[in-house]
Design an enzyme around this catalytic site. Sequence first.
Site, PDB file in Angstrom:
ATOM      1  N   ASN A   1       0.871  -1.179   0.000  1.00  0.00           N
ATOM      2  CA  ASN A   1       0.000   0.000   0.000  1.00  0.00           C
ATOM      3  C   ASN A   1       0.904   1.223   0.000  1.00  0.00           C
ATOM      4  O   ASN A   1       1.533   1.522   1.009  1.00  0.00           O
ATOM      5  CB  ASN A   1      -0.892  -0.046   1.253  1.00  0.00           C
ATOM      6  CG  ASN A   1      -1.618   1.268   1.502  1.00  0.00           C
ATOM      7  OD1 ASN A   1      -1.726   2.106   0.612  1.00  0.00           O
ATOM      8  ND2 ASN A   1      -2.111   1.438   2.721  1.00  0.00           N
TER       9      ASN A   1
ATOM     10  N   LYS B   1       0.077   4.308  -0.202  1.00  0.00           N
ATOM     11  CA  LYS B   1      -0.495   5.526   0.393  1.00  0.00           C
ATOM     12  C   LYS B   1      -0.274   6.722  -0.548  1.00  0.00           C
ATOM     13  O   LYS B   1      -0.327   6.552  -1.756  1.00  0.00           O
ATOM     14  CB  LYS B   1       0.090   5.756   1.790  1.00  0.00           C
ATOM     15  CG  LYS B   1      -0.007   4.482   2.633  1.00  0.00           C
ATOM     16  CD  LYS B   1       0.252   4.677   4.077  1.00  0.00           C
ATOM     17  CE  LYS B   1       0.111   3.318   4.777  1.00  0.00           C
ATOM     18  NZ  LYS B   1       0.093   3.439   6.213  1.00  0.00           N
TER      19      LYS B   1
ATOM     20  N   HIS C   1      -9.380   1.191   4.644  1.00  0.00           N
ATOM     21  CA  HIS C   1      -8.108   1.327   5.365  1.00  0.00           C
ATOM     22  C   HIS C   1      -8.310   2.263   6.560  1.00  0.00           C
ATOM     23  O   HIS C   1      -9.084   3.221   6.484  1.00  0.00           O
ATOM     24  CB  HIS C   1      -7.034   1.878   4.425  1.00  0.00           C
ATOM     25  CG  HIS C   1      -5.680   1.866   5.039  1.00  0.00           C
ATOM     26  ND1 HIS C   1      -5.255   2.866   5.878  1.00  0.00           N
ATOM     27  CD2 HIS C   1      -4.681   0.957   4.977  1.00  0.00           C
ATOM     28  CE1 HIS C   1      -4.033   2.574   6.293  1.00  0.00           C
ATOM     29  NE2 HIS C   1      -3.660   1.426   5.759  1.00  0.00           N
TER      30      HIS C   1
ATOM     31  N   GLU D   1      -6.692   4.634   7.716  1.00  0.00           N
ATOM     32  CA  GLU D   1      -6.489   6.073   7.451  1.00  0.00           C
ATOM     33  C   GLU D   1      -7.722   6.677   6.785  1.00  0.00           C
ATOM     34  O   GLU D   1      -8.040   7.846   7.003  1.00  0.00           O
ATOM     35  CB  GLU D   1      -5.219   6.272   6.598  1.00  0.00           C
ATOM     36  CG  GLU D   1      -3.966   6.072   7.451  1.00  0.00           C
ATOM     37  CD  GLU D   1      -2.760   5.529   6.710  1.00  0.00           C
ATOM     38  OE1 GLU D   1      -2.721   5.598   5.467  1.00  0.00           O
ATOM     39  OE2 GLU D   1      -1.845   5.021   7.380  1.00  0.00           O
TER      40      GLU D   1
ATOM     41  N   GLU E   1      -5.368  -4.937  10.392  1.00  0.00           N
ATOM     42  CA  GLU E   1      -4.339  -3.930  10.620  1.00  0.00           C
ATOM     43  C   GLU E   1      -4.627  -3.190  11.917  1.00  0.00           C
ATOM     44  O   GLU E   1      -5.420  -2.254  11.941  1.00  0.00           O
ATOM     45  CB  GLU E   1      -4.311  -2.928   9.465  1.00  0.00           C
ATOM     46  CG  GLU E   1      -3.942  -3.556   8.145  1.00  0.00           C
ATOM     47  CD  GLU E   1      -3.321  -2.536   7.196  1.00  0.00           C
ATOM     48  OE1 GLU E   1      -2.226  -2.812   6.707  1.00  0.00           O
ATOM     49  OE2 GLU E   1      -3.911  -1.475   6.995  1.00  0.00           O
TER      50      GLU E   1
ATOM     51  N   GLY F   1       2.620   2.273  10.684  1.00  0.00           N
ATOM     52  CA  GLY F   1       3.569   3.374  10.530  1.00  0.00           C
ATOM     53  C   GLY F   1       4.271   3.751  11.832  1.00  0.00           C
ATOM     54  O   GLY F   1       4.925   4.786  11.908  1.00  0.00           O
TER      55      GLY F   1
ATOM     56  N   SER G   1       3.536  -2.142  10.200  1.00  0.00           N
ATOM     57  CA  SER G   1       4.984  -2.205  10.395  1.00  0.00           C
ATOM     58  C   SER G   1       5.606  -3.544   9.998  1.00  0.00           C
ATOM     59  O   SER G   1       6.528  -4.020  10.668  1.00  0.00           O
ATOM     60  CB  SER G   1       5.344  -1.842  11.840  1.00  0.00           C
ATOM     61  OG  SER G   1       4.948  -0.504  12.120  1.00  0.00           O
TER      62      SER G   1
HETATM   63  P1  PGA Z   1       2.992   0.329   7.549  1.00  0.00           P
HETATM   64  O1  PGA Z   1       1.509   0.522   6.934  1.00  0.00           O
HETATM   65  O2  PGA Z   1       3.519  -0.961   6.959  1.00  0.00           O
HETATM   66  O3  PGA Z   1       3.747   1.526   7.060  1.00  0.00           O
HETATM   67  O4  PGA Z   1       2.846   0.240   9.021  1.00  0.00           O
HETATM   68  C1  PGA Z   1       0.635  -0.552   6.760  1.00  0.00           C
HETATM   69  C2  PGA Z   1      -0.661  -0.075   6.136  1.00  0.00           C
HETATM   70  O5  PGA Z   1      -1.146   0.989   6.529  1.00  0.00           O
HETATM   71  O6  PGA Z   1      -1.220  -0.750   5.251  1.00  0.00           O
END
Ligand code: PGA
Length: 244
Positions: free
Chosen positions: A4, A6, A90, A92, A162, A168, A208
């Site tokens: 992903n 983003k 997601h 976010e 997640e 992140g 992560s």
């Molecule tokens: P990250 O994000 O691997 O940077 O923690 C995962 C995601 O949001 O899909």
Amino acid sequence: MAGNWKMYKTPAETTQFFEKFRPLVERATHCEVVICPAFTSLFAAADAVKGSAIRIGAQNIAWAKEGAFTGEISGPMIQSTGATYTLVGHSERRQYFGETDKTVLDRTKAALSYALTPIVCVGERLEEREAGKTADVLATQIQNGIAPLLPGQFAAIVIAYEPVWAIGTGKTATPEIAADAHRTIRAQVLAAFGEEAAAAVRILYGGSVKPDNVKTLMAQPEIDGVLVGGASLDPVSFASIVNF
Ligand code: PGA
């Protein structure tokens, strides 16, 4: 193994990524590889993976086919780029853009009606985990966002667990915590769609994931794959995750 991206990478940067990434995963026949770039890079990405097994996905999809929905991108538009997957719900999107279990359901249905495989994201926030509410939160997200699908629709989706506190932040859920949440999700799926569906559904872990922790996560039989944010932006790092 899904990436992903983003809100990162222009079309030119996308093309550069795939020039490096493609040869590194040429022999990765043990899994499906999907990259979800920004909408503006979908054409470049789909073009760059032509003739390979790598699949491209969007990061979001409108619930309507077309109409007065400023800023949204529809299933037919995504399809026209060559993408075959889309993320839905997601955290976010839920956190910053008002996504709810209801809009997640609507967007998932839209994806399915345009033959796009939705990767539907669920997961608890830190305060929910600390309050011991993880199982309840996952149950609600699944009951309202996924369970209303028809069994035939459900069979075509992928679920991503997640935990928001692990995204992140560099804090990966331990393999045990992740596996435990995956079991909760599978139990909810079993209640809604039965045993066969629960055994068949692919559940990805995200939060992560890095080249150095992917092995122990994937060693959990409950974890069928990973959804990777930050570490999917670098071709070498994502390739080493794919080739774990
Ligand atoms: P990250 O994000 O691997 O940077 O923690 C995962 C995601 O949001 O899909």
